[in-house]
Write an enzyme that holds these catalytic residues in place. Sequence first.
Site, PDB file in Angstrom:
ATOM      1  CE  LYS A 198      -1.067  -0.265   4.958  1.00  0.00           C
ATOM      2  NZ  LYS A 198      -0.034   0.605   5.496  1.00  0.00           N
ATOM      3  NE  ARG A 247       8.094   0.651   8.856  1.00  0.00           N
ATOM      4  CZ  ARG A 247       6.832   0.502   8.436  1.00  0.00           C
ATOM      5  NH1 ARG A 247       6.465   1.004   7.269  1.00  0.00           N
ATOM      6  NH2 ARG A 247       5.948  -0.141   9.168  1.00  0.00           N
ATOM      7  NE  ARG A 262       8.251  -2.449   4.540  1.00  0.00           N
ATOM      8  CZ  ARG A 262       7.005  -2.121   4.854  1.00  0.00           C
ATOM      9  NH1 ARG A 262       6.154  -1.759   3.917  1.00  0.00           N
ATOM     10  NH2 ARG A 262       6.613  -2.203   6.097  1.00  0.00           N
ATOM     11  NE  ARG A 271      -2.642  -0.248  10.460  1.00  0.00           N
ATOM     12  CZ  ARG A 271      -1.577   0.332   9.932  1.00  0.00           C
ATOM     13  NH1 ARG A 271      -1.690   1.435   9.236  1.00  0.00           N
ATOM     14  NH2 ARG A 271      -0.388  -0.216  10.060  1.00  0.00           N
ATOM     15  NE  ARG A 330       4.017  -3.911  10.659  1.00  0.00           N
ATOM     16  CZ  ARG A 330       5.030  -3.886   9.799  1.00  0.00           C
ATOM     17  NH1 ARG A 330       6.212  -4.388  10.130  1.00  0.00           N
ATOM     18  NH2 ARG A 330       4.885  -3.360   8.618  1.00  0.00           N
TER      19      ARG A 330
HETATM   20  P1  AMP Z   1       2.541   1.346   8.591  1.00  0.00           P
HETATM   21  O1  AMP Z   1       3.646   2.289   8.203  1.00  0.00           O
HETATM   22  O2  AMP Z   1       1.214   1.678   7.965  1.00  0.00           O
HETATM   23  O3  AMP Z   1       2.946  -0.090   8.410  1.00  0.00           O
HETATM   24  O4  AMP Z   1       2.341   1.566  10.167  1.00  0.00           O
HETATM   25  C1  AMP Z   1       3.361   1.296  11.078  1.00  0.00           C
HETATM   26  C2  AMP Z   1       2.808   1.267  12.480  1.00  0.00           C
HETATM   27  O5  AMP Z   1       2.278   2.569  12.825  1.00  0.00           O
HETATM   28  C3  AMP Z   1       1.643   0.312  12.708  1.00  0.00           C
HETATM   29  O6  AMP Z   1       2.090  -1.019  12.939  1.00  0.00           O
HETATM   30  C4  AMP Z   1       0.993   0.937  13.938  1.00  0.00           C
HETATM   31  O7  AMP Z   1       1.750   0.669  15.114  1.00  0.00           O
HETATM   32  C5  AMP Z   1       1.123   2.431  13.656  1.00  0.00           C
HETATM   33  N1  AMP Z   1      -0.055   2.963  12.934  1.00  0.00           N
HETATM   34  C6  AMP Z   1      -0.085   3.463  11.660  1.00  0.00           C
HETATM   35  N2  AMP Z   1      -1.320   3.866  11.338  1.00  0.00           N
HETATM   36  C7  AMP Z   1      -2.102   3.613  12.423  1.00  0.00           C
HETATM   37  C8  AMP Z   1      -3.488   3.792  12.712  1.00  0.00           C
HETATM   38  N3  AMP Z   1      -4.344   4.288  11.815  1.00  0.00           N
HETATM   39  N4  AMP Z   1      -3.933   3.419  13.942  1.00  0.00           N
HETATM   40  C9  AMP Z   1      -3.103   2.915  14.868  1.00  0.00           C
HETATM   41  N5  AMP Z   1      -1.797   2.703  14.662  1.00  0.00           N
HETATM   42  C10 AMP Z   1      -1.283   3.050  13.449  1.00  0.00           C
END
Ligand code: AMP
Length: 220
Positions: free
Chosen positions: A14, A163, A128, A89, A174
């Site tokens: 995404k 990351r 990644r 989420r 996750r």
């Molecule tokens: P991502 O970069 O989308 O993979 O997000 C990395 C991490 O950020 C996730 O595993 C969550 O810990 C946190 N995170 C990102 N977006 C949200 C959201 N909408 N609600 C809660 N936690 C979030």
Amino acid sequence: MKNIIFIAPPLAGKGTLSDRISEKFNIPHIATGQLLRNKIKAGDEFAIKLKSIINAGKLIDDEIMSLILKERLVEEDCKNGYILDGYPRNVSQAIVYENILKELNFSLGTVIKLDVDYEIAKKRLAGRLSCMNCGRVYNEHDIETSPKVKGICDKCGNSLIRREDDVLETLEERYEEYQTFTAPLIDFYESKNQLITFNSNGGVYKIMDNIIEKLVELDE
Ligand code: AMP
């Protein structure tokens, strides 16, 4: 151009797709994970708390997320559309999001669901790399998405890093968080007839073309 949101398990692509589609349609790519990682850079007490939750693969509190999101959506560049990557989420965030949309007089637009096999997600994890400056995502094992210069972001020239939450144990957590909290959004948006689904197991450019074609069709 409409507003777009993504519902996708980790490593479905995404971030990569949002970034490229945002360039194509000239609308901002708002990645909530990246907004959080930017907050972490402050290094204060709040940042330390955020970092520990993200590195455990857990979700950040809904109220904090809604404040962070609203702060971004009121910016001028969101008026003509945006791609929201990583929000909502869970169903309660989706309800909050509906209220934010009403308040800002924005429409929901299109909800894109990406499907990916867990085995493919695991493979992608190994390669990644992310830019902590602009958020662009690469995969050093994939010819289509590897950086032009090893370790350097094509877009902004910053160094790429792995990351801290891109490790197998966190991916598993996750993934579970996705199944438990995020997957119920599929029914939520399906019942509103707003969902379009793509298989994201293949190469990113092919998937991107399919998505763009559909978005153009929906816009006509
Ligand atoms: P991502 O970069 O989308 O993979 O997000 C990395 C991490 O950020 C996730 O595993 C969550 O810990 C946190 N995170 C990102 N977006 C949200 C959201 N909408 N609600 C809660 N936690 C979030």
